[in-house]
Design a protein around this motif. Structure first.
Motif, PDB file in Angstrom:
ATOM      1  N   LYS A 405      -4.445  -9.745  -7.488  1.00  0.00           N
ATOM      2  CA  LYS A 405      -3.689 -11.003  -7.523  1.00  0.00           C
ATOM      3  C   LYS A 405      -2.187 -10.724  -7.537  1.00  0.00           C
ATOM      4  CE  LYS A 405      -7.036 -13.905 -10.002  1.00  0.00           C
ATOM      5  NZ  LYS A 405      -7.283 -14.690 -11.235  1.00  0.00           N
ATOM      6  N   LEU A 406      -1.803  -9.726  -8.308  1.00  0.00           N
ATOM      7  CA  LEU A 406      -0.390  -9.352  -8.390  1.00  0.00           C
ATOM      8  C   LEU A 406       0.123  -8.861  -7.046  1.00  0.00           C
ATOM      9  CD1 LEU A 406       2.229  -8.555  -9.923  1.00  0.00           C
ATOM     10  CD2 LEU A 406       1.056  -6.417 -10.564  1.00  0.00           C
ATOM     11  N   ILE A 407      -0.618  -7.941  -6.413  1.00  0.00           N
ATOM     12  CA  ILE A 407      -0.175  -7.380  -5.134  1.00  0.00           C
ATOM     13  C   ILE A 407      -0.132  -8.456  -4.061  1.00  0.00           C
ATOM     14  CG2 ILE A 407      -0.800  -5.756  -3.295  1.00  0.00           C
ATOM     15  CD1 ILE A 407      -1.945  -3.941  -5.537  1.00  0.00           C
ATOM     16  N   ALA A 408      -1.142  -9.330  -4.028  1.00  0.00           N
ATOM     17  CA  ALA A 408      -1.154 -10.413  -3.048  1.00  0.00           C
ATOM     18  C   ALA A 408       0.095 -11.284  -3.190  1.00  0.00           C
ATOM     19  CB  ALA A 408      -2.411 -11.258  -3.214  1.00  0.00           C
ATOM     20  N   THR A 409       0.515 -11.531  -4.422  1.00  0.00           N
ATOM     21  CA  THR A 409       1.665 -12.390  -4.669  1.00  0.00           C
ATOM     22  C   THR A 409       2.973 -11.682  -4.338  1.00  0.00           C
ATOM     23  OG1 THR A 409       0.413 -13.526  -6.401  1.00  0.00           O
ATOM     24  CG2 THR A 409       2.806 -13.831  -6.406  1.00  0.00           C
ATOM     25  N   VAL A 410       3.094 -10.416  -4.724  1.00  0.00           N
ATOM     26  CA  VAL A 410       4.313  -9.662  -4.442  1.00  0.00           C
ATOM     27  C   VAL A 410       4.488  -9.458  -2.937  1.00  0.00           C
ATOM     28  CG1 VAL A 410       5.426  -7.411  -4.717  1.00  0.00           C
ATOM     29  CG2 VAL A 410       4.370  -8.523  -6.693  1.00  0.00           C
ATOM     30  N   LEU A 411       3.405  -9.185  -2.218  1.00  0.00           N
ATOM     31  CA  LEU A 411       3.478  -8.979  -0.772  1.00  0.00           C
ATOM     32  C   LEU A 411       3.404 -10.297  -0.005  1.00  0.00           C
ATOM     33  CD1 LEU A 411       2.891  -6.051  -1.755  1.00  0.00           C
ATOM     34  CD2 LEU A 411       1.351  -5.814   0.210  1.00  0.00           C
ATOM     35  N   ASN A 412       2.933 -11.357  -0.687  1.00  0.00           N
ATOM     36  CA  ASN A 412       2.698 -12.661  -0.053  1.00  0.00           C
ATOM     37  C   ASN A 412       1.755 -12.515   1.143  1.00  0.00           C
ATOM     38  OD1 ASN A 412       2.800 -15.411   0.231  1.00  0.00           O
ATOM     39  ND2 ASN A 412       4.812 -15.454   1.227  1.00  0.00           N
ATOM     40  N   VAL A 413       0.646 -11.802   0.910  1.00  0.00           N
ATOM     41  CA  VAL A 413      -0.404 -11.648   1.910  1.00  0.00           C
ATOM     42  C   VAL A 413      -1.752 -11.937   1.253  1.00  0.00           C
ATOM     43  CG1 VAL A 413       0.888  -9.892   3.194  1.00  0.00           C
ATOM     44  CG2 VAL A 413      -0.789  -9.188   1.487  1.00  0.00           C
TER      45      VAL A 413
END
Length: 490
Positions: A405-413
């Motif tokens: 969830k964190l990575i998806a949000t930071v990368l916006n992917v």
């Protein structure tokens, strides 16, 4: 009929037996170690690989009746390693592995040679093969004089299986002797690296036949006389085959010891200044780009080791709902960094520690620091015009829903978690074996796995993490400056 996929790793070999329709009969692993005689050195005796392969094949033979109907073999291997053979085909010295950094000076000199980056499509990293041979020439001239062939680890297993010196395009692209756009050895790059064309193996595409299993091995394994050996692939290209990352827009995030972003490309679009790798894919007329951070789950495992708390317990302390960015920053450079810094000396740090900092704060900072490091890779991709909106998430770290969830949000992917099953380099190698034997198309064979969960960015926190990422970027610049001054004083 059955097909064998081999994943030759740095710490062990995985052998997977699969049917043509993708059913996995079974898999076995055999492990071995590396030798580190001096700081920065990393070597292996190639007999470790052949012994592991033989033991794995015998176990599969004795366990699964389907092994007797084996039709083809594909080998994937860790890239860049230098296996040196003499005129009789004997190994001259232990293989110098991808994570060996002794040839840093030679790599810098070769990288500064006019035209090398343009032709090879990549920075010359110390881990690549060409600078290793320059090191051998300088420090082991007698060994260098004996070199008749240089084989990458996967190509050495192909040699063991077929008796022929043959390598695939995806693996060869990481040598700095190879013209990635033209998919061939470069006479100019070989000359810059003080090597000869006759010292290179014959080239095939990873999905093409490389040869036939030697009769002695076929007899030992209880097989027929016509087992095909495919060209195979470098490990990440094989992993891309395993999860169906074939066409422009396909890609994956591998959250393992290192963190990898890989995107398939329909052409060769090099951007060496960004420290992105641009390599040939394992199938014809396709390429891929890849960013690498050296300490992904390694950062979490390091925190686990110093706190005495398991990695799953650390991440579970954060709960399931994504938190707003913390005040504490973590720079995840425990072993240097590749993309985008290309700096073996940069080191990590916490910024903003206070007396109120606890283990949960440290854990959140580590997960965020790794996510920001992956965002650095994404920005490098964007410089090349690559558009990444969706990635398959694989690797041990992908078990943490919070981290994804964190990575998806930071990368916006958007991140897709595949259904449980095999989709790594071994299954990719087995799929290449199927293509080599049957001439099946890549579109038919290199399919995507089913998706168990789709993780989208958390809309309410996208902007907050955008600001936190900017703070992260401004923080690592002073750290690099301090380390540079320290290096000069030393």
């Amino acid at each position: 009929m059955s097909y064998l996929g081999i994943d030759l790793g740095t710490s062990g070999l995985r052998a997977l037996l699969m049917s043509e329709d993708g059913h996995v009969f079974g898999a076995v692993e055999r492990h071995y170690t590396s030798q580190h005689k001096h700081s920065g050195w990393s070597e292996q005796d190639p007999s470790c690989w052949t012994n592991a392969l033989e033991a794995a094949a015998v176990t599969l033979r004795d366990t699964y009746p389907e092994f007797a109907h084996l039709k083809a073999i594909g080998v994937a291997g860790h890239m860049h390693g230098a296996t040196l053979l003499d005129q009789a085909g004997k190994v001259i010295r232990p293989c110098i592995l991808w994570n060996d950094t002794r040839s840093d000076v030679e790599a810098q000199r070769l990288d500064a040679t006019q035209g090398v980056r343009d032709m090879s499509a990549n920075i010359v990293f110390p881990g690549f093969t060409a600078p290793k041979l320059l090191w051998v020439k300088q420090h082991e001239p007698d060994n260098f004089a004996r070199v008749a062939k240089v084989l990458l680890p996967a190509a050495y297993l192909n040699f063991h299986l077929t008796g022929d010196h043959v390598a695939d395009m995806s693996d060869s692209a990481g040598t700095s002797w190879f013209n990635v756009a033209q998919r061939d050895w470069s006479a100019k790059l070989l000359a810059a690296g003080q090597m000869r064309p006759d010292q290179m193996p014959r080239l095939v595409e990873g999905s093409e036949p490389a040869g036939t299993l030697l009769p002695a091995i076929a007899g030992r394994w209880g097989l027929g006389p016509d087992v095909v050996v495919a060209g195979g692939a470098g490990d990440n290209a094989a992993a891309a085959c395993g999860i169906g990352a074939l066409n422009e827009g396909d890609g994956f995030l591998s959250l393992g010891t290192s963190g990898v972003l890989l995107a398939a490309r329909d052409g060769c679009y090099p951007a060496p200044a960004s420290a992105l790798h641009t390599f040939c894919h394992a199938v014809p007329d396709r390429w891929y780009q890849m960013g690498v951070m050296l300490s992904a789950t390694d950062s979490l495992n390091w925190l686990s080791s110093i706190t005495g708390t398991s990695a799953p317990d650390l991440t579970s302390s954060l709960g399931d709902d994504l938190r707003a960015p913390g005040d504490l920053l973590f720079l995840p450079y425990l072993s240097g960094e590749r993309t985008p810094h290309n700096d073996a000396d940069i080191r990590g740090s916490f910024i903003g520690l206070s007396v109120s900092t606890d283990v949960t704060n440290l854990t959140q900072a580590v997960l965020e620091g790794v996510a920001f490091g992956l965002r650095d890779q994404l920005e490098a991709f964007r410089q090349t015009g690559t558009k990444i909106d969706r990635l398959m998430a694989i690797g041990g770290g992908a078990k943490s829903r919070y981290w994804l969830k964190l990575i998806a949000t930071v990368l916006n992917v958007t991140l897709d978690r595949p259904q449980a099953g095999e989709f790594g380099a071994a299954i990719g190698a087995a799929r290449l074996a199927i293509m080599a034997r049957t001439a099946a198309t890549a579109e038919r064979t290199l399919t995507k796995p089913g998706i168990s969960e789709v993780i989208i960015p958390t809309p309410a926190l996208i902007e907050e993490f955008e600001q936190a990422y900017k703070r992260f970027r401004s923080s690592y610049q002073p750290i690099k400056s301090i380390q540079s001054r320290t290096s000069v004083r030393q």
